[in-house]
Design a protein around this motif. Structure first.
Motif, short mmCIF file in Angstrom:
data_model
loop_
_atom_site.label_atom_id
_atom_site.label_comp_id
_atom_site.label_asym_id
_atom_site.label_seq_id
_atom_site.Cartn_x
_atom_site.Cartn_y
_atom_site.Cartn_z
N LYS A 99 -8.88 29.02 -13.89
CA LYS A 99 -10.09 28.91 -14.17
C LYS A 99 -10.33 29.55 -15.50
O LYS A 99 -11.64 30.07 -15.66
CB LYS A 99 -11.08 29.66 -12.84
CG LYS A 99 -10.74 28.75 -11.75
CD LYS A 99 -11.38 27.31 -11.86
CE LYS A 99 -11.24 26.69 -10.45
NZ LYS A 99 -11.91 25.25 -10.64
N VAL A 100 -9.56 29.51 -16.34
CA VAL A 100 -9.79 30.24 -17.83
C VAL A 100 -9.96 28.91 -18.80
O VAL A 100 -9.21 28.05 -18.96
CB VAL A 100 -8.62 31.09 -18.29
CG1 VAL A 100 -8.78 31.38 -19.64
CG2 VAL A 100 -8.39 31.99 -17.46
N SER A 101 -11.16 28.89 -19.48
CA SER A 101 -11.71 27.94 -20.30
C SER A 101 -10.99 28.18 -21.75
O SER A 101 -10.94 29.36 -22.16
CB SER A 101 -13.23 27.73 -20.33
OG SER A 101 -13.36 26.44 -21.23
N ILE A 102 -10.76 27.14 -22.39
CA ILE A 102 -10.13 27.36 -23.86
C ILE A 102 -11.09 26.67 -24.73
O ILE A 102 -11.41 25.80 -24.69
CB ILE A 102 -8.67 26.69 -23.92
CG1 ILE A 102 -7.69 27.12 -23.06
CG2 ILE A 102 -8.21 27.00 -25.61
CD1 ILE A 102 -6.48 26.31 -23.14
N THR A 111 -12.16 23.42 -22.45
CA THR A 111 -11.57 22.58 -21.66
C THR A 111 -12.19 22.48 -20.28
O THR A 111 -11.80 21.75 -19.76
CB THR A 111 -10.02 23.39 -21.35
OG1 THR A 111 -10.26 24.73 -21.37
CG2 THR A 111 -9.21 23.07 -22.92
N LEU A 112 -12.88 23.63 -19.93
CA LEU A 112 -13.57 23.80 -18.77
C LEU A 112 -14.96 23.87 -18.81
O LEU A 112 -15.68 24.36 -19.92
CB LEU A 112 -13.23 24.91 -18.02
CG LEU A 112 -11.72 25.10 -17.47
CD1 LEU A 112 -11.48 26.29 -16.63
CD2 LEU A 112 -11.30 23.81 -16.75
N THR A 113 -15.97 23.34 -17.87
CA THR A 113 -17.38 23.40 -18.07
C THR A 113 -17.85 24.80 -17.73
O THR A 113 -16.96 25.50 -17.00
CB THR A 113 -18.19 22.42 -16.98
OG1 THR A 113 -17.64 22.80 -15.67
CG2 THR A 113 -17.47 21.03 -17.27
N PRO A 114 -18.80 25.22 -17.69
CA PRO A 114 -19.37 26.64 -17.16
C PRO A 114 -19.09 26.73 -15.58
O PRO A 114 -19.20 27.90 -15.12
CB PRO A 114 -21.01 26.26 -17.36
CG PRO A 114 -21.23 26.01 -18.77
CD PRO A 114 -20.14 24.48 -18.51
N GLU A 115 -19.20 25.72 -14.85
CA GLU A 115 -19.00 25.75 -13.36
C GLU A 115 -17.32 25.91 -13.00
O GLU A 115 -16.88 25.80 -12.01
CB GLU A 115 -19.45 24.45 -12.75
CG GLU A 115 -20.93 24.51 -12.67
CD GLU A 115 -21.42 23.84 -14.18
OE1 GLU A 115 -22.57 24.55 -14.31
OE2 GLU A 115 -20.83 23.19 -14.79
N GLY A 116 -16.50 25.80 -14.17
CA GLY A 116 -15.02 26.01 -14.12
C GLY A 116 -14.50 24.68 -13.60
O GLY A 116 -13.12 24.70 -13.37
N GLU A 117 -15.06 23.61 -13.78
CA GLU A 117 -14.46 22.25 -13.87
C GLU A 117 -13.90 21.56 -15.00
O GLU A 117 -14.41 22.14 -16.30
CB GLU A 117 -15.50 21.15 -13.11
CG GLU A 117 -16.14 21.77 -12.15
CD GLU A 117 -15.28 21.69 -10.96
OE1 GLU A 117 -14.12 21.00 -10.71
OE2 GLU A 117 -15.07 22.77 -9.99
N VAL A 118 -13.08 20.94 -15.10
CA VAL A 118 -12.48 20.24 -16.28
C VAL A 118 -13.54 19.53 -17.03
O VAL A 118 -14.28 18.53 -16.75
CB VAL A 118 -11.20 19.13 -16.02
CG1 VAL A 118 -10.70 18.49 -17.12
CG2 VAL A 118 -10.24 19.76 -15.50
N ASN A 119 -13.70 19.81 -18.40
CA ASN A 119 -14.45 19.09 -19.00
C ASN A 119 -14.11 17.63 -19.61
O ASN A 119 -12.97 17.55 -20.17
CB ASN A 119 -14.68 20.09 -20.61
CG ASN A 119 -15.71 19.31 -21.63
OD1 ASN A 119 -15.83 18.09 -21.68
ND2 ASN A 119 -16.42 20.30 -22.40
#
Length: 209
Positions: A99-102, A111-119
């Motif tokens: 759950k780490v966004s790049i 790579t991830l949304t603020p909710e931790g989902e894939v962008n």
């Protein structure tokens, strides 16, 4: 609200340290503009032949993420995550699992949304990369198959000898990096993403611990 972030920079082993400075300076300015707090900077200089598990700074960064409350990493461009498409995808996948966004500066996307989902937008780019990687692997497999066939056509025999199996010590030596990661508590899936070793093989390795 301020957020803690990490900076990750990478250059090939043939380049100088100036490239580090440019990447790090650009990302520190980016963090400042967004009120992000840079907790740590990881910068590596590696040759193209290195596997993910042999990239000390990358592994140190993943360890840091696991022991600190970090959910965002900054890179200047996607290629800084690895030497080739497959390595980049493996790095993204292991970070997605945690759950780490790049944040990719040159594309201005995460790579991830603020909710931790894939962008969805970044997923589109990653899908293209995945297809390129698939085509590269397909080409390699076709070349290997062609080589085997040519070998057989000339009377050669391939495959293990009947009754052959690797000893436990051979397995431990051959899969030393996988063993190290499993002992540190990484899941089979995460180790597989990092090393490209199959889940079934990792289960055999884990049984040796």
């Amino acid at each position: 609200m301020d957020k803690k972030v990490l900076i990750f920079a990478r250059v090939s082993s043939t380049n100088g340290t100036q490239d580090y400075e440019r990447q790090i300076n650009d990302l520190q300015a980016l963090a400042s503009a967004n009120n992000w707090i840079v907790e740590a900077v990881f910068a590596e200089k590696v040759s193209g032949a290195k596997k993910n598990t042999e990239r000390t700074e990358l592994m140190n960064m993943i360890d840091y993420i696991n022991s600190h409350d970090i959910n965002k990493i900054l890179v200047t461009e996607l290629s800084r995550l690895g030497r080739d498409t497959l390595q980049v995808l493996q790095t993204i996948e292991i970070l997605n699992q945690n759950k780490v966004s790049i944040f990719i500066q040159n594309y201005n996307i995460e790579t991830l949304t603020p909710e931790g989902e894939v962008n969805p937008v970044s997923q589109f780019l990653i899908t293209i990369l995945a297809e390129v990687a698939r085509m590269e692997r397909k080409t390699i497999r076709e070349r290997v198959a062609s080589g085997y066939q040519n070998f057989r056509n000339n009377g050669g025999k391939v495959g293990r000898k009947v009754g052959y199996s690797k000893s436990d010590e051979t397995m431990k030596e051959e899969y030393a990096e996988e063993l190290r990661l499993l002992k540190k508590g990484y899941s089979l899936r995460n180790v597989s993403k990092l090393t490209s070793t199959s889940i079934n093989t990792l289960r055999k390795i884990k049984a040796l611990m």
